[in-house]
Design a protein around this motif. Sequence first.
Motif, mmCIF file in Angstrom:
data_model
loop_
_atom_site.group_PDB
_atom_site.id
_atom_site.type_symbol
_atom_site.label_atom_id
_atom_site.label_comp_id
_atom_site.label_asym_id
_atom_site.label_seq_id
_atom_site.Cartn_x
_atom_site.Cartn_y
_atom_site.Cartn_z
ATOM 1 N N LEU A 77 0.828 -1.205 0.000
ATOM 2 C CA LEU A 77 0.000 0.000 0.000
ATOM 3 C C LEU A 77 0.863 1.257 0.000
ATOM 4 C CD1 LEU A 77 -2.869 -0.935 2.492
ATOM 5 C CD2 LEU A 77 -2.900 -0.964 0.012
ATOM 6 N N LEU A 78 1.930 1.253 0.796
ATOM 7 C CA LEU A 78 2.834 2.407 0.816
ATOM 8 C C LEU A 78 3.508 2.610 -0.541
ATOM 9 C CD1 LEU A 78 4.462 1.893 4.321
ATOM 10 C CD2 LEU A 78 3.102 3.875 3.620
ATOM 11 N N VAL A 83 3.673 5.860 -5.592
ATOM 12 C CA VAL A 83 3.517 6.011 -7.040
ATOM 13 C C VAL A 83 2.506 7.100 -7.352
ATOM 14 C CG1 VAL A 83 2.694 4.869 -9.134
ATOM 15 C CG2 VAL A 83 4.231 3.668 -7.580
ATOM 16 N N ARG A 84 1.398 7.101 -6.649
ATOM 17 C CA ARG A 84 0.356 8.098 -6.901
ATOM 18 C C ARG A 84 0.805 9.479 -6.436
ATOM 19 N NH1 ARG A 84 -4.217 6.125 -8.741
ATOM 20 N NH2 ARG A 84 -5.312 8.038 -8.200
ATOM 21 N N GLN A 85 1.545 9.551 -5.332
ATOM 22 C CA GLN A 85 2.064 10.846 -4.885
ATOM 23 C C GLN A 85 3.038 11.418 -5.904
ATOM 24 O OE1 GLN A 85 3.567 9.528 -1.084
ATOM 25 N NE2 GLN A 85 2.049 10.752 0.021
ATOM 26 N N ARG A 86 3.865 10.565 -6.474
ATOM 27 C CA ARG A 86 4.829 11.027 -7.475
ATOM 28 C C ARG A 86 4.120 11.625 -8.680
ATOM 29 N NH1 ARG A 86 8.012 8.315 -11.792
ATOM 30 N NH2 ARG A 86 10.044 9.374 -11.917
ATOM 31 N N ALA A 87 2.970 11.076 -9.030
ATOM 32 C CA ALA A 87 2.194 11.591 -10.156
ATOM 33 C C ALA A 87 1.230 12.689 -9.734
ATOM 34 C CB ALA A 87 1.414 10.456 -10.807
ATOM 35 N N GLU A 88 1.286 13.091 -8.440
ATOM 36 C CA GLU A 88 0.413 14.139 -7.907
ATOM 37 C C GLU A 88 -1.053 13.785 -8.102
ATOM 38 O OE1 GLU A 88 1.632 17.799 -9.677
ATOM 39 O OE2 GLU A 88 3.532 17.871 -8.576
ATOM 40 N N ALA A 147 -6.506 5.985 -17.978
ATOM 41 C CA ALA A 147 -5.983 6.545 -16.722
ATOM 42 C C ALA A 147 -4.469 6.717 -16.814
ATOM 43 C CB ALA A 147 -6.348 5.629 -15.555
ATOM 44 N N SER A 148 -3.919 7.488 -15.879
ATOM 45 C CA SER A 148 -2.483 7.768 -15.876
ATOM 46 C C SER A 148 -1.693 6.489 -15.586
ATOM 47 C CB SER A 148 -2.159 8.817 -14.819
ATOM 48 O OG SER A 148 -2.454 8.316 -13.531
ATOM 49 N N PRO A 149 -0.429 6.426 -16.032
ATOM 50 C CA PRO A 149 0.398 5.235 -15.756
ATOM 51 C C PRO A 149 0.536 4.937 -14.270
ATOM 52 C CG PRO A 149 1.420 6.588 -17.449
ATOM 53 C CD PRO A 149 0.254 7.377 -16.912
ATOM 54 N N SER A 150 0.515 5.981 -13.422
ATOM 55 C CA SER A 150 0.674 5.753 -11.980
ATOM 56 C C SER A 150 -0.436 4.875 -11.431
ATOM 57 C CB SER A 150 0.699 7.090 -11.234
ATOM 58 O OG SER A 150 -0.554 7.749 -11.350
ATOM 59 N N ALA A 151 -1.658 5.045 -11.943
ATOM 60 C CA ALA A 151 -2.773 4.219 -11.473
ATOM 61 C C ALA A 151 -2.551 2.759 -11.842
ATOM 62 C CB ALA A 151 -4.090 4.734 -12.058
ATOM 63 N N TRP A 152 -2.079 2.496 -13.055
ATOM 64 C CA TRP A 152 -1.822 1.122 -13.482
ATOM 65 C C TRP A 152 -0.665 0.511 -12.692
ATOM 66 C CZ3 TRP A 152 -5.337 -1.179 -16.386
ATOM 67 C CH2 TRP A 152 -6.169 -0.399 -17.186
ATOM 68 N N LEU A 156 -0.677 -2.674 -10.203
ATOM 69 C CA LEU A 156 0.237 -3.796 -10.442
ATOM 70 C C LEU A 156 0.986 -4.177 -9.176
ATOM 71 C CD1 LEU A 156 1.611 -5.729 -12.437
ATOM 72 C CD2 LEU A 156 3.271 -3.918 -12.916
ATOM 73 N N ILE A 157 1.424 -3.177 -8.404
ATOM 74 C CA ILE A 157 2.144 -3.463 -7.158
ATOM 75 C C ILE A 157 1.274 -4.303 -6.219
ATOM 76 C CG2 ILE A 157 3.084 -2.422 -5.055
ATOM 77 C CD1 ILE A 157 4.018 -0.086 -6.774
ATOM 78 N N CYS A 158 0.052 -3.839 -5.987
ATOM 79 C CA CYS A 158 -0.842 -4.575 -5.078
ATOM 80 C C CYS A 158 -1.248 -5.921 -5.670
ATOM 81 C CB CYS A 158 -2.083 -3.730 -4.772
ATOM 82 S SG CYS A 158 -1.748 -2.250 -3.812
ATOM 83 N N GLY A 159 -1.399 -5.988 -6.988
ATOM 84 C CA GLY A 159 -1.743 -7.256 -7.624
ATOM 85 C C GLY A 159 -0.629 -8.280 -7.495
#
Length: 377
Positions: A77-78, A83-88, A147-152, A156-159
């Motif tokens: 989760l972190l 990843v999402r923070q980096r993409a704002e 959607a933005s690459p950060s969402a994918w 992927l990380i959680c998957g």
Amino acid sequence: MSVGAAIFVPVLVCALFAVATYEQWRRMGRADHAASWLWAFVVVGAGWATTAIEAVLAIRFVFPGAALALCWFAAALLGARGVRQRAEKPDRGVVMLAIWVGTAIGVSLLQDLALSDPMLRSSMAMVVIAGGGALAAVAVGPRHRHASPSAWIGALICGLFASLCLTLAIVALRFPSVAMLEFTSSLFVPLLVLCGVVIMSCLNEDRAQALERLARTDALTGVWNRRGFEEGARHLLDRFRASGGTAAAVAIADIDGFKGINDGHGHAVGDATLARFAETLRSATGSGDLLARLGGEEFAILAIGVDGPVLRQRMDRVRSLLTVASIDPQGMPAITASFGVASLDADHRSLRDALERADRALYRAKSEGRNRVTLAE
């Protein structure tokens, strides 16, 4: 792989990447996404350290416990949050926290069932945590195809985490003779190294971009410098014209009598005056406009989607805000400014030409008594 190596190699890898991420976080001005990734390594390392303590106390280790799996989940989760923070982008933190808490409660209930077979109990815990990972992938993942690459990447990380937990549960149930600690470590360490290398690459790229931005930013006021303005204006106008836009304008602003402020109040007050002037100009710019300090007390604004008369009105509001009658209690001198404004239209499409005309209009404003806004002819 021996039991000792299976336990302490992941701890060592986590520690090395945590130290490296901390150093990047410190050099990057404590960026939020670097902090999230730093805590991800710390949490995973803590989980493996807990496993080491359990192994030492129990002498014989059977299966990675719920504490380690929950640490993996928190780290996933972190990582996705970083990843999402980096993409704002919003991190949906409330949803992620609720998933984590719900999964923890589910694992606790499984432990309370006190299944006689510890392997079966741990396997069921892994299945529940894998389900939590899948829900987390939905929570942080994309909402639509474009959607933005950060969402994918976050999904992927959680998957991957959910897949790892489910794989361990299946192996434990179908192949009870497998040494689960060694098997878990052999799967986890390469994945951890891969994630660490990707994170270091991202942080190095972020630092390079930050340094590149510093080279284009005025250190005193935080706005673009001349180099940043010229490059940014070129790209901004290219996109604007490609989209069919026709109206744009530039303004050049200059603080009146700035040399007298420096001589009479000192350079510290002069610097504070420049910063205040830049902040006032920033309040008059739109989200798509460009503001830069060209040098000394001279600033430039490129406004997209407005013509010269509209930008002149904006600059006149700025001039009114600056015009005060006395020195304020903090020792900041009253200032006035002069402005020259020029349009970029079908007849004048060159930015260089517009800046030259705005500069001539500024000179005319100075010669006519200062503290005024003049529109180029």
